[in-house]
Motif scaffolding. Structure first.
Motif, mmCIF file in Angstrom:
data_model
loop_
_atom_site.group_PDB
_atom_site.id
_atom_site.type_symbol
_atom_site.label_atom_id
_atom_site.label_comp_id
_atom_site.label_asym_id
_atom_site.label_seq_id
_atom_site.Cartn_x
_atom_site.Cartn_y
_atom_site.Cartn_z
ATOM 1 N N TYR A 82 29.498 -3.919 -12.131
ATOM 2 C CA TYR A 82 28.464 -3.405 -11.243
ATOM 3 C C TYR A 82 27.753 -2.259 -11.941
ATOM 4 O O TYR A 82 28.379 -1.473 -12.675
ATOM 5 N N PRO A 83 26.449 -2.126 -11.725
ATOM 6 C CA PRO A 83 25.705 -1.084 -12.445
ATOM 7 C C PRO A 83 26.216 0.305 -12.097
ATOM 8 O O PRO A 83 26.531 0.606 -10.939
ATOM 9 N N GLN A 84 26.292 1.132 -13.117
ATOM 10 C CA GLN A 84 26.702 2.516 -12.958
ATOM 11 C C GLN A 84 25.594 3.394 -13.548
ATOM 12 O O GLN A 84 25.096 3.126 -14.637
ATOM 13 N N GLY A 85 25.240 4.455 -12.798
ATOM 14 C CA GLY A 85 24.202 5.351 -13.297
ATOM 15 C C GLY A 85 22.856 4.652 -13.434
ATOM 16 O O GLY A 85 22.050 5.009 -14.291
ATOM 17 N N TYR A 86 22.638 3.682 -12.591
ATOM 18 C CA TYR A 86 21.424 2.875 -12.686
ATOM 19 C C TYR A 86 20.650 3.009 -11.378
ATOM 20 O O TYR A 86 21.164 2.746 -10.291
ATOM 21 N N THR A 87 19.392 3.462 -11.505
ATOM 22 C CA THR A 87 18.518 3.534 -10.343
ATOM 23 C C THR A 87 17.462 2.455 -10.482
ATOM 24 O O THR A 87 16.681 2.466 -11.447
ATOM 25 N N PRO A 88 17.435 1.505 -9.587
ATOM 26 C CA PRO A 88 16.463 0.414 -9.745
ATOM 27 C C PRO A 88 15.035 0.921 -9.551
ATOM 28 O O PRO A 88 14.797 1.897 -8.836
ATOM 29 N N PRO A 89 14.079 0.279 -10.190
ATOM 30 C CA PRO A 89 12.681 0.673 -9.991
ATOM 31 C C PRO A 89 12.227 0.361 -8.557
ATOM 32 O O PRO A 89 12.832 -0.452 -7.859
ATOM 33 N N GLU A 90 11.119 1.020 -8.163
ATOM 34 C CA GLU A 90 10.592 0.852 -6.807
ATOM 35 C C GLU A 90 9.173 0.318 -6.877
ATOM 36 O O GLU A 90 8.402 0.635 -7.795
ATOM 37 N N LEU A 91 8.818 -0.480 -5.890
ATOM 38 C CA LEU A 91 7.457 -0.999 -5.711
ATOM 39 C C LEU A 91 6.940 -0.569 -4.345
ATOM 40 O O LEU A 91 7.675 -0.633 -3.343
ATOM 41 N N GLU A 92 5.662 -0.134 -4.305
ATOM 42 C CA GLU A 92 4.963 0.067 -3.041
ATOM 43 C C GLU A 92 3.729 -0.819 -3.088
ATOM 44 O O GLU A 92 2.952 -0.774 -4.058
ATOM 45 N N MET A 93 3.522 -1.597 -2.032
ATOM 46 C CA MET A 93 2.471 -2.601 -2.074
ATOM 47 C C MET A 93 1.738 -2.649 -0.735
ATOM 48 O O MET A 93 2.348 -2.522 0.327
ATOM 49 N N GLU A 94 0.387 -2.798 -0.840
ATOM 50 C CA GLU A 94 -0.435 -3.120 0.317
ATOM 51 C C GLU A 94 -1.157 -4.409 -0.028
ATOM 52 O O GLU A 94 -1.811 -4.509 -1.072
ATOM 53 N N ASN A 95 -1.100 -5.353 0.877
ATOM 54 C CA ASN A 95 -1.653 -6.664 0.578
ATOM 55 C C ASN A 95 -2.182 -7.271 1.856
ATOM 56 O O ASN A 95 -1.549 -7.187 2.913
ATOM 57 N N ASP A 96 -3.391 -7.836 1.747
ATOM 58 C CA ASP A 96 -3.961 -8.483 2.931
ATOM 59 C C ASP A 96 -4.835 -9.630 2.461
ATOM 60 O O ASP A 96 -5.582 -9.521 1.480
ATOM 61 N N GLU A 97 -4.743 -10.708 3.181
ATOM 62 C CA GLU A 97 -5.532 -11.881 2.844
ATOM 63 C C GLU A 97 -6.942 -11.824 3.462
ATOM 64 O O GLU A 97 -7.844 -12.564 3.053
ATOM 65 N N ASP A 98 -7.167 -10.997 4.439
ATOM 66 C CA ASP A 98 -8.436 -10.944 5.175
ATOM 67 C C ASP A 98 -9.485 -10.236 4.338
ATOM 68 O O ASP A 98 -9.329 -9.067 3.968
ATOM 69 N N VAL A 99 -10.614 -10.936 4.092
ATOM 70 C CA VAL A 99 -11.685 -10.350 3.272
ATOM 71 C C VAL A 99 -12.264 -9.124 3.955
ATOM 72 O O VAL A 99 -12.611 -8.139 3.286
ATOM 73 N N GLU A 100 -12.377 -9.199 5.280
ATOM 74 C CA GLU A 100 -12.984 -8.085 5.993
ATOM 75 C C GLU A 100 -12.229 -6.787 5.768
ATOM 76 O O GLU A 100 -12.799 -5.694 5.921
ATOM 77 N N ILE A 101 -10.885 -6.918 5.402
ATOM 78 C CA ILE A 101 -10.098 -5.712 5.128
ATOM 79 C C ILE A 101 -10.508 -5.138 3.778
ATOM 80 O O ILE A 101 -10.470 -3.920 3.571
ATOM 81 N N HIS A 102 -10.880 -6.016 2.885
ATOM 82 C CA HIS A 102 -11.174 -5.579 1.520
ATOM 83 C C HIS A 102 -12.655 -5.222 1.328
ATOM 84 O O HIS A 102 -12.980 -4.422 0.443
ATOM 85 N N VAL A 103 -13.612 -5.844 2.143
ATOM 86 C CA VAL A 103 -15.065 -5.649 1.951
ATOM 87 C C VAL A 103 -15.634 -5.005 3.216
ATOM 88 O O VAL A 103 -15.447 -5.529 4.320
ATOM 89 N N MET A 104 -16.316 -3.927 3.022
ATOM 90 C CA MET A 104 -16.850 -3.164 4.155
ATOM 91 C C MET A 104 -18.358 -2.998 3.937
ATOM 92 O O MET A 104 -18.793 -2.099 3.186
ATOM 93 N N PRO A 105 -19.184 -3.897 4.569
ATOM 94 C CA PRO A 105 -20.636 -3.829 4.379
ATOM 95 C C PRO A 105 -21.198 -2.503 4.901
ATOM 96 O O PRO A 105 -20.679 -1.917 5.848
ATOM 97 N N LYS A 106 -22.366 -2.085 4.324
ATOM 98 C CA LYS A 106 -23.059 -0.885 4.789
ATOM 99 C C LYS A 106 -24.056 -1.285 5.895
ATOM 100 O O LYS A 106 -24.627 -2.386 5.870
ATOM 101 N N GLU A 107 -24.293 -0.415 6.813
ATOM 102 C CA GLU A 107 -25.283 -0.645 7.863
ATOM 103 C C GLU A 107 -26.690 -0.464 7.276
ATOM 104 O O GLU A 107 -26.961 0.506 6.560
ATOM 105 N N THR A 108 -27.627 -1.379 7.627
ATOM 106 C CA THR A 108 -29.028 -1.235 7.159
ATOM 107 C C THR A 108 -29.755 -0.133 7.934
ATOM 108 O O THR A 108 -30.536 0.637 7.381
ATOM 109 N N GLY A 109 -29.472 -0.078 9.186
ATOM 110 C CA GLY A 109 -30.132 0.930 10.015
ATOM 111 C C GLY A 109 -31.517 0.455 10.511
ATOM 112 O O GLY A 109 -31.948 -0.668 10.269
ATOM 113 N N GLU A 110 -32.181 1.307 11.173
ATOM 114 C CA GLU A 110 -33.488 0.967 11.783
ATOM 115 C C GLU A 110 -34.582 1.044 10.729
ATOM 116 O O GLU A 110 -34.664 2.009 9.968
ATOM 117 N N ILE A 111 -35.439 0.027 10.758
ATOM 118 C CA ILE A 111 -36.581 0.034 9.838
ATOM 119 C C ILE A 111 -37.779 0.659 10.591
ATOM 120 O O ILE A 111 -38.176 0.180 11.658
#
Length: 805
Positions: free
Chosen positions: A138-167
């Protein structure tokens, strides 16, 4: 995803301070360490770049102000004329809806797959390992590496359009030049440009992935919000190998003090195998559980438990009376202790090629040591009897073990066997069975036993010479309770004051040989020696194979003359005369006087039990008598009353050959173990007592040895008893040389009482080489001196004194 796993199963040297190379050889009861080294983690990932556009569909409601000409009717004017009127201006607000679209680009990174595997455990197998030949690390004196992850399949989460506003668009008035409302202009492009101009690129963000190892964090994929294009990801840092204990001292996957069980037989180059297991990190996307990989290569292990056998048997040279000792064999003396030495140290395999072996102590690896004698033995204290051919266990720490040799063991050459058994010898090994063994050391690991043989020789004894009677009347009351009695006083004259092995016998120095002036204990006789013509009785003992019909004793007398003051001692020849011939030299061809001895002489008083025991042995073992001829009791009576009272010829003045007729058996008859190789008859016959007597002629003539008496007589006008050449003012010293003869072989005497090369039994029994008489005269003695005879006094003097004048 390749761990590159390797391993070692090697000697755990710190546990004993001795370095072994487990690939060449390591004993049971030693320790191993097991070690695996491999990548400290494994990973794989797939990132996808997501690219696309955003379409803005726009609607713009624009109201146009329009003007145009409006014709006015003419007013009546004079003359029926019409008075034209100026045109007026018409106007309205004209609403119009525009529809148009435009696009904005974007890109971001998405995690399609990420797998991280951390070390969970390793397993290693080898024949030499304990607990089922398998060890989990068994491992002794061994600290396993860590991962932190954010993941989403929804495009709307990844792309945020800008508002055009009033012309904000106020069109200019559309002025018509005609009398109809003008058409409005097409401001689509303008409005689109205006919409595009005030609409920024979309915000985007990647999936997020952070990797942390040993305190250092790596942002593999940045999940921050950015404009239009997410930043390109990096990669999880490449793993490195954990170190091997042998090279770096690291102990991540490591176990030590793995005791090689004593049950492991010797075995060469046992194969090793192993596998390492990585656990799937919980923060993953994809993956199908833990991963297992082989550990290869791993070294082989050779189990070889060493024992050596360089045994010894003590050589009892100080008690070896053989005429010709065999220096190639250890002498074992009957009824004496002897020691076997079974060391646990010695040379095994060459330490250069096989570290940890070589010339050293191997006691740690022994199960037991054993010795087997081809003859019966006792323990040193004689409480434990071991029948011949019995394997006797010797505790491993015991270096020397003392045994005792029973008297009934046959003299002769033997091989003493030794075997030292390794602790890992087969468990079903029988201590009494024949087992394969290698001489000296089990350098071939096929063997679990090291053997040895020591050549020994069992040898008897010749000892306990004593004078028990002197026929000289002056000595009668020394040996008899009163005159004309046969009742003994118990006094005898021994060789010295010590017994067969040099321990105190208990007699006074006065009662030792030679019989000399000062030996007589009675008042007024202190300076009496023995008169010539009187015989003296003696006996002595032997041990061993001296019970055969052709075994005997050769006794060779020699003579010296010593002056009364002891200052002069010279070898002499003795002459005597007969009615037929004068001056016969003792030992010459003319010396034909025959001597006879009667064993069962009334004055000798041989114990009746000795006569009976001797008769019993001869009846059963000599084959002279069979049961059809007479019964055992009848033979005992015949032997006692007839045979032992016959005259036994023993030779003459110059040589005595004492045959079996003068021998009795006095060995043990009780406490003979039922498992002994001997029965009571054989044990009783193993110690013999021999009875003899000797005298000088009544009127000897004493001359210095080598004197030509005939020549002297020729040149000095003849010879008579008063011739000055004869030595008279002193003593004739009789010296005995005793030798045992086996099987009638006079050319090769077996044992020596005095003149053995390795020891002198005569001296061992306390013989004194210097004595004094009552006048303070000192006499130097020779080994074997038994009686001082007066050179000038004869037995005939006693008889002539009784004749009337």
């Amino acid at each position: 995803m390749d761990p590159g796993a390797q391993g070692h199963i090697l000697a755990d040297d710190p546990t004993n301070g001795i370095h072994f190379d487990a690939t060449r050889g390591i004993p049971t009861s030693e320790h191993l360490y097991a070690n695996t080294w491999a990548m400290n983690y494994l990973f794989q990932h797939t990132f996808g770049k997501q690219q696309g556009t955003i379409t803005y569909d726009c609607t713009a409601d624009i109201t146009y102000a329009r003007t145009w000409k409006v014709k006015q009717p003419a007013l009546p004017g004079p003359n029926g004329t019409k008075i034209p009127q100026p045109d007026t201006q018409g106007s309205d607000e004209y609403p119009h809806q525009y529809r148009f679209s435009f696009e904005r680009n974007y890109s971001y990174w998405k995690i399609n797959n990420v797998e991280l595997y951390t070390i969970d455990q390793a397993e290693m197998e080898n024949y030499a390992l304990p607990d089922g030949e398998r060890i989990t690390l068994y491992p002794q004196g061994y600290t396993p590496p860590e991962l932190e992850m954010e993941n989403d399949e929804d495009v709307e989460i990844h792309v945020m359009p800008k508002e055009t506003g009033e012309i904000i668009f106020v069109p200019e008035v559309v002025e018509g030049q005609g009398y109809e409302p003008p058409d409005i202009p097409d401001d689509t492009e303008l409005l689109k440009r205006m919409a595009e101009g005030q609409t920024g690129p979309p915000d985007v963000k990647n999936d997020a992935l952070d990797f942390t190892w040993e305190g250092s964090s790596t942002k593999v994929m940045d999940g921050s919000t950015v404009i239009e294009n997410g930043p390109d990801p990096t990669q999880i840092p490449a793993p490195t190998k954990i170190g091997s204990y042998k090279n770096t001292g690291e102990q991540v996957l490591y176990a030590d003090q793995l005791l090689i069980p004593q049950t492991r037989l010797n075995k060469a180059s046992t194969e090793s195998s192993g596998e390492i297991q990585y656990a799937l990190h919980p923060t993953t996307l994809g993956g199908s559980g833990d991963k297992t990989f082989p550990v290869s290569p791993i070294n082989t292990v050779t189990v070889h438990t060493p024992v050596v056998n360089y045994s010894l048997v003590s050589d009892d040279q100080p008690h070896n009376q053989k005429t010709v000792p065999n220096m190639n064999r250890s002498a074992l003396i009957l009824e004496r202790p002897f020691t076997v030495r079974i060391p646990t140290s010695g040379q095994h395999l060459d330490a250069g090629a096989y570290p940890g072996y070589g010339d050293r102590d191997y006691a740690k690896y022994y199960r037991i040591k054993q010795v087997r004698f081809p003859f019966d033995v006792y323990s040193a204290d004689r409480t434990q009897f071991y029948p011949r051919k019995t394997w006797i266990d010797i505790e491993v720490p015991v270096l020397d073990t003392t045994f005792y040799l029973p008297v009934w063991v046959d003299e002769g050459d033997y091989q003493v066997e030794f075997r030292n058994i390794a602790e890992n010898a087969p468990s079903d090994y029988s201590m009494q069975s024949k087992v394969d063994a290698q001489p000296d050391a089990n350098t071939d690991l096929y063997y679990h036993v090291a053997s040895d043989e020591v050549s020994v020789e069992v040898i008897g004894r010749l000892y306990d010479f004593e004078i028990t009677d002197i026929a000289d009347y002056n000595w009668e009351l020394v040996f008899r309770r009163f005159k004309d009695s046969i009742a003994p006083t118990g006094i005898s004259y021994w060789t010295g004051t010590k017994d067969i092995d040099g321990d105190k016998r208990g007699n006074f120095p006065q009662f030792t040989v030679p019989i000399r002036p000062g030996s007589h204990p009675l008042q007024g006789y202190q300076n009496v020696a023995v008169k010539t013509g009187y015989h003296f009785k003696f006996d002595f003992k032997t041990k061993g194979n001296m019970f055969g019909p052709r075994d005997g004793i050769r006794l060779t007398p020699t003579f010296d003359f010593v002056s009364k003051d002891g200052q002069t001692r010279v070898p002499v020849d003795l002459y005597y005369s007969t009615n037929q011939r004068n001056f016969i030299r003792i030992g010459s061809a003319e010396d034909q006087v025959k001597r006879f001895v009667i064993l069962n002489d009334r004055m000798r008083q041989v114990p009746a039990v000795q006569l009976r025991d001797t008769a019993t042995y001869k009846y059963h073992r000599y084959g002279e008598i069979h049961t059809g001829m007479m019964s055992e009791r009848a033979y005992q009576d015949y032997y006692r009353d007839k045979f032992t009272k016959m005259k036994t010829p023993v030779g003459g003045y110059s040589l005595l050959l004492m045959p079996e007729q003068l021998r009795t058996f006095i060995g043990p008859k009780t406490n003979i173990p039922t498992t002994a190789s001997a029965d009571v008859l054989r044990a009783n016959a193993a110690i013999q007592q021999w009875y003899g007597e000797y005298s000088l002629p009544a009127e000897p003539f004493v001359v210095q040895a080598g004197t030509n008496l005939a020549e002297y007589g020729r040149t000095h006008g003849g010879l008579d008893a008063k011739s000055p050449i004869f030595l008279k003012d002193g003593y004739i010293v009789v010296n005995f040389n005793l030798e045992s003869i086996r099987e009638g072989n006079l050319a090769a005497p077996h044992l020596q009482y005095i003149h053995a090369p390795l020891m002198n039994q005569w001296l061992l029994e306390g013989y004194q080489r210097q004595v004094q008489d009552s006048y303070g005269n000192s006499f130097s003695l020779r080994d074997g001196d038994v009686v001082f005879y007066h050179a000038d006094r004869s037995s005939r003097d006693d008889f002539s004194a009784q004749v009337p004048h």
